[in-house]
Design a protein around this motif. Structure first.
Motif, short mmCIF file in Angstrom:
data_model
loop_
_atom_site.label_atom_id
_atom_site.label_comp_id
_atom_site.label_asym_id
_atom_site.label_seq_id
_atom_site.Cartn_x
_atom_site.Cartn_y
_atom_site.Cartn_z
N ALA A 1 0.82 -1.21 0.00
CA ALA A 1 0.00 0.00 0.00
C ALA A 1 0.86 1.25 0.00
N GLU A 2 2.01 1.22 0.69
CA GLU A 2 2.88 2.38 0.72
C GLU A 2 3.48 2.66 -0.65
N GLU A 3 3.79 1.60 -1.39
CA GLU A 3 4.49 1.77 -2.65
C GLU A 3 3.57 2.24 -3.77
N CYS A 4 2.34 1.74 -3.79
CA CYS A 4 1.51 2.00 -4.96
C CYS A 4 0.32 2.90 -4.65
N SER A 5 0.22 3.43 -3.44
CA SER A 5 -0.91 4.29 -3.13
C SER A 5 -0.54 5.74 -3.39
N SER A 6 -1.56 6.58 -3.40
CA SER A 6 -1.32 8.00 -3.62
C SER A 6 -1.24 8.76 -2.31
N GLY A 7 -1.10 8.06 -1.19
CA GLY A 7 -1.12 8.77 0.08
C GLY A 7 -0.16 8.20 1.10
N ILE A 8 -0.61 8.10 2.34
CA ILE A 8 0.23 7.75 3.47
C ILE A 8 -0.29 6.46 4.07
N ALA A 9 0.59 5.50 4.29
CA ALA A 9 0.19 4.23 4.88
C ALA A 9 0.38 4.29 6.39
N LEU A 10 -0.63 3.89 7.13
CA LEU A 10 -0.57 3.88 8.58
C LEU A 10 -0.12 2.52 9.07
N SER A 11 0.81 2.52 10.00
CA SER A 11 1.29 1.29 10.62
C SER A 11 0.57 1.11 11.95
N PRO A 12 0.60 -0.11 12.51
CA PRO A 12 -0.05 -0.32 13.81
C PRO A 12 0.51 0.62 14.86
N GLY A 13 -0.38 1.25 15.60
CA GLY A 13 0.03 2.18 16.65
C GLY A 13 0.12 3.62 16.20
N ASP A 14 0.10 3.87 14.89
CA ASP A 14 0.16 5.24 14.39
C ASP A 14 -1.16 5.95 14.60
N ILE A 15 -1.08 7.21 14.97
CA ILE A 15 -2.27 8.06 15.07
C ILE A 15 -1.95 9.34 14.33
N ARG A 16 -2.77 9.69 13.36
CA ARG A 16 -2.52 10.90 12.58
C ARG A 16 -3.69 11.85 12.72
N THR A 17 -3.38 13.12 12.53
CA THR A 17 -4.43 14.13 12.59
C THR A 17 -4.32 15.04 11.38
N THR A 18 -5.45 15.50 10.90
CA THR A 18 -5.49 16.41 9.76
C THR A 18 -6.76 17.23 9.87
N ASP A 19 -6.98 18.12 8.92
CA ASP A 19 -8.21 18.91 8.92
C ASP A 19 -9.01 18.61 7.66
N VAL A 20 -10.23 19.10 7.62
CA VAL A 20 -11.17 18.74 6.56
C VAL A 20 -10.64 19.11 5.18
N GLN A 21 -10.02 20.29 5.05
CA GLN A 21 -9.57 20.74 3.74
C GLN A 21 -8.30 20.03 3.29
N SER A 22 -7.42 19.70 4.23
CA SER A 22 -6.13 19.11 3.86
C SER A 22 -6.24 17.66 3.44
N LEU A 23 -7.34 16.98 3.76
CA LEU A 23 -7.43 15.56 3.42
C LEU A 23 -7.98 15.30 2.02
N ARG A 24 -8.42 16.35 1.33
CA ARG A 24 -8.96 16.16 -0.02
C ARG A 24 -7.88 15.63 -0.95
N GLY A 25 -8.18 14.51 -1.60
CA GLY A 25 -7.25 13.92 -2.55
C GLY A 25 -6.13 13.10 -1.94
N VAL A 26 -6.09 12.97 -0.61
CA VAL A 26 -5.03 12.23 0.07
C VAL A 26 -5.59 10.91 0.57
N SER A 27 -4.88 9.83 0.31
CA SER A 27 -5.31 8.51 0.75
C SER A 27 -4.48 8.08 1.94
N TYR A 28 -5.11 7.97 3.10
CA TYR A 28 -4.46 7.43 4.29
C TYR A 28 -4.77 5.94 4.34
#
Length: 463
Positions: free
Chosen positions: A373-400
């Motif tokens: 998923a990290e290699e072929c996705s257009s976004g950021i891959a989450l690993s176990p234990g990861d917690i990420r935060t973002t806002d409504v506008q910044s997540l458009r077009g980004v694949s977590y």
């Protein structure tokens, strides 16, 4: 109406013919007599036979889309054996040179398919040193994500795909010496680049590019200068050869549709595709939970929810916290610092076992191999234990990738924004939970949002 003699003629005439001749004959009978639905008494039901032909279905196999052998090999190497119907349709249209407006549910792989189509153009043809595809992204993260996909498929390096940043001096020197195949940027960066286009390219960019891809088209058009940028880049004048226009989004509204129709009104082969009869569609695998902070502050309720849900899901817990705007993300920082957490670069690190326990701490410190998923996705891959935060506008077009739970805090968003928030989980047919935290004063707005998306307005109990 067919007589008995006519039915017998059809029955016996089919016997000596081959399968191909029979197919042609059935089509001619149905077209001339216009009574395919009335031929139910014959041995071969013409109406059903024609509708059961495989050509009427979307071919989603990797080999059915006719990408270059190098791309097919890359897909097989990364374990991708089949496209989604939205991806297969979009790639086929791009390869045919058609202009497309695609409105599809979040998580169906629209951006990934557009990136594969862009790679096919220069890997299949003899284009060598010319910028032929330009992509407009809603934000910097989405722009870097698309460049990451193209670089993974076709090879890394700015000679393949380059992201335009705010530092124009670097791009002026670099683009004058060598042009990448694909140029990617946001509305603001590409607008600044167009002011120096003759200095960099020696001509207008619109005369160079053959394909214009607008990711999250409705978001791009809502930004200042977005509509003007598209009109400056898309060739549609009488003396010009029209270029290929690709509009992608999960929430294409009427205004975006009208603008697309206006730009492509002189073209005859244009596709307008949607995977739903509704304007905005939520992911099928998403479950929704509503929490009202009657007695606790939203930040404290969020921390308690994170602890409780992590205890239930264990190592499968990969949360994404979404706030209304970046200022609220900064406000969350102090609340999490008091509980042993720290927010850095849109992510919440786990510095101690106070929050997730020793097991999760060991997982976060362990070296994890780079996943598919990290290699072929257009976004950021989450690993176990990861917690990420973002806002409504910044997540458009980004694949977590790998998000198990989305936590929405800080206010009830619009119906359009809520689709993109929920679309960060339950992607590609997987399952996920969307947890919404709101205050008593926002109950009416939350109830209206539930009515729009046909969700039950039921407050979840939390112990």
């Amino acid at each position: 109406m067919l007589t008995t003699k006519g039915r017998d003629f059809i029955r016996y005439a089919l016997k000596p013919t081959s399968a191909y001749d029979r197919d042609i004959f059935l089509h001619s009978v149905a077209n001339k007599m216009a009574c395919g639905t009335k031929m139910r008494s014959t041995d071969l039901n013409i109406f059903n036979f024609i509708n059961d032909r495989r050509s009427t279905y979307i071919q989603t196999g990797i080999s059915d889309v006719f990408l270059t052998p190098m791309i097919v090999s890359w897909l097989h190497t990364h374990g991708i054996a089949q496209f989604t119907p939205e991806q297969a349709t979009l790639i086929t249209a791009i390869l045919r040179g058609q202009s497309v407006m695609l409105s599809a549910t979040p998580g169906t792989g629209k951006t990934f398919a557009a990136a594969l189509g862009a790679c096919h153009k220069f890997m299949h043809s003899t284009i060598t040193t010319r910028c032929h595809t330009l992509c407009i992204a809603p934000n910097d993260k989405a722009a870097r994500g698309m460049a990451r996909v193209i670089g993974s498929v076709a090879g890394n390096g700015e000679s393949i795909a380059r992201v335009v940043t705010e530092d124009l001096n670097v791009h002026i020197r670099g683009l004058q010496s060598f042009q990448p195949h694909v140029l990617i940027g946001t509305v603001s960066t590409l607008t600044k680049l167009l002011d120096h286009e003759k200095e960099i390219f020696g001509m207008k960019i619109r005369k160079l590019i053959d394909t214009l891809i607008v990711d999250e088209a409705d978001c791009v058009m809502e930004q200042s200068g977005g509509r003007d940028l598209i009109e400056r880049l898309y060739r549609r004048e009488r003396e010009e050869i029209s270029s290929q226009l690709i509009f992608l989004s999960a929430t294409i509204d009427c205004e975006t549709q009208r603008h697309f129709n206006l730009l492509t009104k002189s073209e005859t082969n244009v596709l307008r595709l949607s995977d739903s009869h509704f304007q905005y569609t939520l992911p099928e695998g998403a479950s929704f939970y509503l929490y009202c902070n009657r007695d606790l502050l939203q930040e404290k309720l969020l921390i308690r929810l994170l602890k409780n849900i992590h205890w239930m899901k264990g190592s499968q817990f990969r949360p994404l916290i979404v706030t209304r705007d970046p200022s609220q993300s900064r406000a969350l920082e102090s609340a999490f610092l008091a509980n042993g957490l720290k927010i850095l670069n849109d992510s919440i690190e786990v510095p101690s076992s106070k929050f997730l326990g020793e097991e999760a701490k060991a997982i976060t410190q362990r070296h994890l191999e780079k996943s598919i998923a990290e290699e072929c996705s257009s976004g950021i891959a989450l690993s176990p234990g990861d917690i990420r935060t973002t806002d409504v506008q910044s997540l458009r077009g980004v694949s977590y990738d790998g998000v198990s739970d989305v936590f929405l805090i800080g206010g009830v968003p619009s119906s359009k924004s809520f689709v993109h928030v929920a679309g960060r989980t339950a992607r590609f047919g997987s399952l996920g939970d969307v947890n919404i935290i709101f205050g008593p004063e926002e109950a009416k707005a939350m109830h209206e949002l539930c009515q729009v998306h046909e969700m039950p307005f039921k407050i979840s109990e939390f112990e």
